[in-house]
Motif scaffolding. Structure first.
Motif, PDB file in Angstrom:
ATOM      1  N   GLN A 192       1.183   6.222   4.313  1.00  0.00           N
ATOM      2  CA  GLN A 192       2.222   7.194   3.969  1.00  0.00           C
ATOM      3  C   GLN A 192       3.422   6.505   3.306  1.00  0.00           C
ATOM      4  O   GLN A 192       3.906   6.955   2.260  1.00  0.00           O
ATOM      5  N   LYS A 193       3.880   5.419   3.887  1.00  0.00           N
ATOM      6  CA  LYS A 193       5.023   4.685   3.325  1.00  0.00           C
ATOM      7  C   LYS A 193       4.688   4.109   1.955  1.00  0.00           C
ATOM      8  O   LYS A 193       5.508   4.137   1.044  1.00  0.00           O
ATOM      9  N   GLU A 194       3.492   3.561   1.813  1.00  0.00           N
ATOM     10  CA  GLU A 194       3.069   3.050   0.517  1.00  0.00           C
ATOM     11  C   GLU A 194       3.052   4.186  -0.502  1.00  0.00           C
ATOM     12  O   GLU A 194       3.510   4.029  -1.629  1.00  0.00           O
ATOM     13  N   GLY A 195       2.546   5.338  -0.098  1.00  0.00           N
ATOM     14  CA  GLY A 195       2.511   6.505  -0.976  1.00  0.00           C
ATOM     15  C   GLY A 195       3.899   6.925  -1.428  1.00  0.00           C
ATOM     16  O   GLY A 195       4.106   7.257  -2.605  1.00  0.00           O
ATOM     17  N   GLU A 196       4.852   6.903  -0.529  1.00  0.00           N
ATOM     18  CA  GLU A 196       6.233   7.260  -0.877  1.00  0.00           C
ATOM     19  C   GLU A 196       6.805   6.287  -1.900  1.00  0.00           C
ATOM     20  O   GLU A 196       7.482   6.690  -2.846  1.00  0.00           O
ATOM     21  N   ARG A 197       6.538   4.996  -1.720  1.00  0.00           N
ATOM     22  CA  ARG A 197       7.021   3.990  -2.677  1.00  0.00           C
ATOM     23  C   ARG A 197       6.369   4.183  -4.051  1.00  0.00           C
ATOM     24  O   ARG A 197       7.031   4.052  -5.083  1.00  0.00           O
ATOM     25  N   ILE A 198       5.098   4.500  -4.059  1.00  0.00           N
ATOM     26  CA  ILE A 198       4.398   4.737  -5.325  1.00  0.00           C
ATOM     27  C   ILE A 198       4.980   5.960  -6.024  1.00  0.00           C
ATOM     28  O   ILE A 198       5.318   5.914  -7.210  1.00  0.00           O
ATOM     29  N   LEU A 199       5.097   7.055  -5.311  1.00  0.00           N
ATOM     30  CA  LEU A 199       5.588   8.296  -5.905  1.00  0.00           C
ATOM     31  C   LEU A 199       7.017   8.167  -6.427  1.00  0.00           C
ATOM     32  O   LEU A 199       7.362   8.798  -7.429  1.00  0.00           O
ATOM     33  N   ALA A 200       7.820   7.341  -5.788  1.00  0.00           N
ATOM     34  CA  ALA A 200       9.205   7.143  -6.234  1.00  0.00           C
ATOM     35  C   ALA A 200       9.269   6.492  -7.613  1.00  0.00           C
ATOM     36  O   ALA A 200      10.257   6.624  -8.331  1.00  0.00           O
TER      37      ALA A 200
ATOM     38  N   TYR B 257      -3.039  14.370 -27.644  1.00  0.00           N
ATOM     39  CA  TYR B 257      -2.307  15.543 -27.166  1.00  0.00           C
ATOM     40  C   TYR B 257      -0.977  15.192 -26.491  1.00  0.00           C
ATOM     41  O   TYR B 257      -0.457  15.956 -25.685  1.00  0.00           O
ATOM     42  N   GLY B 258      -0.421  14.037 -26.845  1.00  0.00           N
ATOM     43  CA  GLY B 258       0.931  13.693 -26.422  1.00  0.00           C
ATOM     44  C   GLY B 258       1.085  13.163 -25.015  1.00  0.00           C
ATOM     45  O   GLY B 258       2.187  13.151 -24.475  1.00  0.00           O
ATOM     46  N   LYS B 259       0.025  12.707 -24.420  1.00  0.00           N
ATOM     47  CA  LYS B 259       0.101  12.129 -23.066  1.00  0.00           C
ATOM     48  C   LYS B 259      -0.012  10.612 -23.164  1.00  0.00           C
ATOM     49  O   LYS B 259      -0.953  10.004 -22.680  1.00  0.00           O
ATOM     50  N   SER B 260       0.978  10.012 -23.805  1.00  0.00           N
ATOM     51  CA  SER B 260       0.897   8.567 -24.030  1.00  0.00           C
ATOM     52  C   SER B 260       1.497   7.745 -22.887  1.00  0.00           C
ATOM     53  O   SER B 260       1.328   6.530 -22.847  1.00  0.00           O
ATOM     54  N   ASP B 261       2.183   8.389 -21.954  1.00  0.00           N
ATOM     55  CA  ASP B 261       2.705   7.683 -20.779  1.00  0.00           C
ATOM     56  C   ASP B 261       1.677   7.815 -19.661  1.00  0.00           C
ATOM     57  O   ASP B 261       1.640   8.810 -18.942  1.00  0.00           O
ATOM     58  N   ILE B 262       0.836   6.808 -19.561  1.00  0.00           N
ATOM     59  CA  ILE B 262      -0.258   6.843 -18.585  1.00  0.00           C
ATOM     60  C   ILE B 262       0.008   5.795 -17.511  1.00  0.00           C
ATOM     61  O   ILE B 262       0.335   4.649 -17.810  1.00  0.00           O
ATOM     62  N   THR B 263      -0.144   6.212 -16.277  1.00  0.00           N
ATOM     63  CA  THR B 263       0.045   5.321 -15.135  1.00  0.00           C
ATOM     64  C   THR B 263      -1.251   5.253 -14.344  1.00  0.00           C
ATOM     65  O   THR B 263      -1.873   6.282 -14.071  1.00  0.00           O
ATOM     66  N   PHE B 264      -1.649   4.042 -14.002  1.00  0.00           N
ATOM     67  CA  PHE B 264      -2.819   3.828 -13.166  1.00  0.00           C
ATOM     68  C   PHE B 264      -2.323   3.365 -11.805  1.00  0.00           C
ATOM     69  O   PHE B 264      -1.556   2.412 -11.719  1.00  0.00           O
ATOM     70  N   VAL B 265      -2.763   4.030 -10.753  1.00  0.00           N
ATOM     71  CA  VAL B 265      -2.323   3.689  -9.399  1.00  0.00           C
ATOM     72  C   VAL B 265      -3.495   3.085  -8.634  1.00  0.00           C
ATOM     73  O   VAL B 265      -4.535   3.723  -8.485  1.00  0.00           O
ATOM     74  N   ILE B 266      -3.295   1.858  -8.182  1.00  0.00           N
ATOM     75  CA  ILE B 266      -4.280   1.166  -7.363  1.00  0.00           C
ATOM     76  C   ILE B 266      -3.745   1.161  -5.934  1.00  0.00           C
ATOM     77  O   ILE B 266      -2.665   0.627  -5.676  1.00  0.00           O
ATOM     78  N   GLY B 267      -4.477   1.751  -5.036  1.00  0.00           N
ATOM     79  CA  GLY B 267      -4.030   1.815  -3.647  1.00  0.00           C
ATOM     80  C   GLY B 267      -4.302   0.540  -2.892  1.00  0.00           C
ATOM     81  O   GLY B 267      -4.977  -0.370  -3.383  1.00  0.00           O
ATOM     82  N   GLY B 268      -3.786   0.502  -1.717  1.00  0.00           N
ATOM     83  CA  GLY B 268      -4.023  -0.631  -0.828  1.00  0.00           C
ATOM     84  C   GLY B 268      -5.398  -0.531  -0.192  1.00  0.00           C
ATOM     85  O   GLY B 268      -6.198   0.347  -0.521  1.00  0.00           O
ATOM     86  N   SER B 269      -5.661  -1.404   0.753  1.00  0.00           N
ATOM     87  CA  SER B 269      -6.984  -1.439   1.387  1.00  0.00           C
ATOM     88  C   SER B 269      -7.272  -0.175   2.196  1.00  0.00           C
ATOM     89  O   SER B 269      -8.428   0.128   2.482  1.00  0.00           O
ATOM     90  N   LEU B 270      -6.238   0.582   2.529  1.00  0.00           N
ATOM     91  CA  LEU B 270      -6.419   1.829   3.274  1.00  0.00           C
ATOM     92  C   LEU B 270      -6.637   3.025   2.357  1.00  0.00           C
ATOM     93  O   LEU B 270      -6.870   4.135   2.808  1.00  0.00           O
ATOM     94  N   GLY B 271      -6.520   2.796   1.054  1.00  0.00           N
ATOM     95  CA  GLY B 271      -6.649   3.895   0.104  1.00  0.00           C
ATOM     96  C   GLY B 271      -5.286   4.477  -0.233  1.00  0.00           C
ATOM     97  O   GLY B 271      -4.248   3.935   0.127  1.00  0.00           O
ATOM     98  N   LEU B 272      -5.304   5.592  -0.949  1.00  0.00           N
ATOM     99  CA  LEU B 272      -4.066   6.240  -1.375  1.00  0.00           C
ATOM    100  C   LEU B 272      -3.745   7.424  -0.475  1.00  0.00           C
ATOM    101  O   LEU B 272      -4.651   8.093   0.032  1.00  0.00           O
ATOM    102  N   SER B 273      -2.463   7.679  -0.312  1.00  0.00           N
ATOM    103  CA  SER B 273      -2.043   8.799   0.526  1.00  0.00           C
ATOM    104  C   SER B 273      -2.444  10.122  -0.130  1.00  0.00           C
ATOM    105  O   SER B 273      -2.608  10.196  -1.358  1.00  0.00           O
ATOM    106  N   PRO B 274      -2.597  11.170   0.661  1.00  0.00           N
ATOM    107  CA  PRO B 274      -2.929  12.484   0.098  1.00  0.00           C
ATOM    108  C   PRO B 274      -1.904  12.947  -0.947  1.00  0.00           C
ATOM    109  O   PRO B 274      -2.270  13.591  -1.934  1.00  0.00           O
ATOM    110  N   GLU B 275      -0.647  12.586  -0.757  1.00  0.00           N
ATOM    111  CA  GLU B 275       0.404  12.986  -1.701  1.00  0.00           C
ATOM    112  C   GLU B 275       0.216  12.318  -3.063  1.00  0.00           C
ATOM    113  O   GLU B 275       0.434  12.939  -4.102  1.00  0.00           O
ATOM    114  N   VAL B 276      -0.183  11.054  -3.065  1.00  0.00           N
ATOM    115  CA  VAL B 276      -0.437  10.355  -4.328  1.00  0.00           C
ATOM    116  C   VAL B 276      -1.664  10.951  -4.995  1.00  0.00           C
ATOM    117  O   VAL B 276      -1.674  11.190  -6.207  1.00  0.00           O
TER     118      VAL B 276
END
Length: 108
Positions: A6-14, A47-66
């Motif tokens: 959850q904390k990792e997810g919050e840091r990612i989303l920020a 189609y104008g989506k040139s700002d692409i972000t790839f999110v790699i989660g930790g060993s526990l995976g990504l939070s549901p929010e991410v």
């Protein structure tokens, strides 16, 4: 463990801006062939989506929010890879996509 995820997810989303197209790298994501991934990235740029972000989660995976914030989920297989190695694999695949879209023989 859930609080760590959850904390990792919050840091990612920020760090993700509203305009960014987000790929979550997740085991449960869709596997794509290199050509399919290349076509997808080309379509996003067209189609104008040139700002692409790839999110790699930790060993526990990504939070549901991410996962919910992501626009697409991509999987490179069921293996669990260290962050540094996954970054290298992802970088090579992005490069491969650009080479495919440019008609370069690199891909084969």
């Amino acid at each position: 463990m859930a609080s760590v995820k959850q904390k990792e997810g919050e840091r990612i989303l920020a760090r993700i801006k509203e305009r960014e197209y987000v790929y979550a790298l997740a085991i449960e994501g869709k596997q794509r062939a290199s050509e399919e991934f290349a076509e997808e990235l080309d379509r996003l740029a067209t189609y104008g989506k040139s700002d692409i972000t790839f999110v790699i989660g930790g060993s526990l995976g990504l939070s549901p929010e991410v996962m919910q914030r992501s626009d697409a989920q991509i999987s490179f297989g069921k293996l669990t890879l260290p962050h540094q190695l996954m970054r290298l694999v992802l970088t090579e695949q992005i490069y491969r996509c650009y080479m495919i879209n440019a008609g370069s023989p690199y891909h084969k």
